[in-house]
Design a protein around this motif. Structure first.
Motif, short mmCIF file in Angstrom:
data_model
loop_
_atom_site.label_atom_id
_atom_site.label_comp_id
_atom_site.label_asym_id
_atom_site.label_seq_id
_atom_site.Cartn_x
_atom_site.Cartn_y
_atom_site.Cartn_z
N VAL A 146 43.00 136.99 7.29
CA VAL A 146 43.76 137.82 7.08
C VAL A 146 44.28 138.33 6.06
O VAL A 146 44.44 136.71 6.28
N PHE A 147 43.94 139.09 5.22
CA PHE A 147 45.20 138.17 3.88
C PHE A 147 46.21 139.60 4.45
O PHE A 147 46.73 140.79 4.20
N ILE A 148 47.98 138.84 3.82
CA ILE A 148 49.05 139.87 3.77
C ILE A 148 49.61 139.68 3.26
O ILE A 148 50.42 138.28 2.34
N ILE A 149 49.33 140.35 2.34
CA ILE A 149 50.28 140.54 1.01
C ILE A 149 51.73 141.44 0.88
O ILE A 149 52.43 141.80 1.32
N LEU A 150 52.30 140.59 0.66
CA LEU A 150 54.15 141.41 0.66
C LEU A 150 54.77 141.85 -0.37
O LEU A 150 54.37 140.85 -1.76
N ASP A 151 55.89 141.71 -0.46
CA ASP A 151 56.40 142.32 -1.49
C ASP A 151 57.57 141.31 -1.46
O ASP A 151 57.35 141.15 -0.97
N GLY A 152 57.23 141.55 -3.01
CA GLY A 152 58.03 140.23 -4.03
C GLY A 152 57.59 139.18 -4.56
O GLY A 152 57.89 138.12 -4.92
#
Length: 376
Positions: free
Chosen positions: A360-366
């Protein structure tokens, strides 16, 4: 003044019949919040203090992730009530969860080795409980209702005013000096409201909900369209939306190509994920529009070392035309791999699933990202 008025209303509510409309003796509905209680949860609510103990319901009953398990549960202002597999109704561990969501895990709080005079000591957590919290704990359900103490008595600001409070596994007790000498000098914190803001999200499908739950503090809740929030067959569970996906690993990071879909499709994007020097699961990311068109050659004069590759197509276009990206990533260590993945937008980022290796790729704002194995 606002909080005192709310406390006064709570006290009065405990003395009079709640503003409720009963559709039958098996259901109780509250105009104040628009939600109803029924079945085992209603019986537990009424038997264990009702409005003054739990507050009003603030959600429907439905399947939710609770303590890493999918259970029927319902949120209240001060609690989350859960129906266990054997039919028992129990209170959620909201005290421990609230501290965890604030990056203050209870295991980090100072402990004591023995109780002060007039207090009770709990060796299992190395905390004591003193008056007036001790009498409240003993007479209102003890271990079953509150769990063990997980902090000492501490001072904490709540809605702009400082109170003496103590956290237990399932609750937070607050001492209100303005009500000293009354039955309401100890009140229970509104942890149901606070924790539900994060843990009360609409669930993802069971395969991916444990992962979403584990990173909910970072991601927030998944975002759903109005169509997805309507389910004629039971509680809503959001599915990952299928998306085209290409992945290529590099010496110091990953390139990820996708075309995300929300209510409106997003043009093709290439994410450059650069590895952290300290944590192999943590990355920083930068996004590029996919400007490569079919048939455009990618020319690069240097020859890669043995076992390394020059990326092609959209990855190659970004890598060749951006020396900084090339410096950060290094050479590709495998050919580009394509498949169908899954996408879901969240309040503070999005999640991309890669089924071929359960990643799973978790792409966070910031600008931060995580690449993690799917949790079971």
């Amino acid at each position: 003044m606002k909080r005192f008025t709310a406390i006064l209303m709570l006290c009065l509510s405990a003395l009079i019949l709640p503003q409720a409309v009963s559709a039958s003796n098996q259901e109780r509905c509250f105009r104040e919040t628009g939600y109803c209680i029924s079945g085992p949860i209603l019986r537990y609510w009424e038997r264990n203090g009702g409005l003054s103990t739990f507050g009003f319901p603030i959600s429907n009953q439905g399947m939710q992730m609770a303590e890493d398990r999918m259970l029927q549960a319902q949120w209240f202002e001060r609690d989350r009530l859960e129906i266990q597999a054997d039919g028992r109704v129990t209170a959620g561990r909201l005290g421990a969860r609230y501290l965890e969501l604030q990056d203050r895990p209870w295991q980090t709080f100072p402990t004591v080795d023995q109780a002060d005079p007039g207090c009770a000591y709990f060796a299992i957590t190395r905390h004591q409980v003193c008056e007036p919290f001790l009498t409240y704990w003993r007479t209102r359900g003890g271990l079953e209702r509150f769990g063990y103490p997980i902090t000492e008595r501490i001072r904490e600001e709540i809605e702009g005013k400082v109170y003496e409070v103590q956290y237990f596994e399932r609750r937070r007790m607050e001492f209100h000096p303005e009500l000293a000498g009354t039955p309401y000098e100890v009140l229970l914190g509104r942890l149901g409201v606070e924790v539900m803001r994060i843990d009360g999200c609409v669930s993802l499908e069971p395969m991916y909900e444990p992962t979403a739950y584990a990173y909910r503090r970072l991601l927030g809740c998944p975002i759903a369209s109005s169509r997805e929030l309507v389910s004629p067959t039971g509680p809503v569970q959001l599915r990952m939306r299928p998306v085209p996906l290409a992945v290529q690993r590099f010496e110091r990071g990953v390139m990820l190509w996708t075309r995300r879909w929300g209510d409106v499709p997003v043009p093709s994007e290439i994410f450059v994920l650069t590895s952290s020097s300290t944590d192999p699961q943590r990355f920083t990311w930068q996004m590029f529009a996919d400007e490569w068109t079919e048939g455009t050659p990618i020319r690069f004069s240097e020859t890669p070392p043995p076992g390394r590759y020059v990326p092609e197509r959209g990855f190659g276009y970004v890598w060749v035309h951006n020396a900084e990206v090339r410096s950060r990533l290094g050479w590709a260590i495998e050919p580009e791999q394509g498949e169908t993945g899954g996408h879901r937008q969240f309040q503070r980022g999005f999640m991309i699933t890669r089924p071929s290796n359960d990643t799973v790729f978790i792409i966070l704002d910031g600008g931060e990202a995580l690449v993690v194995p799917r949790k079971n």
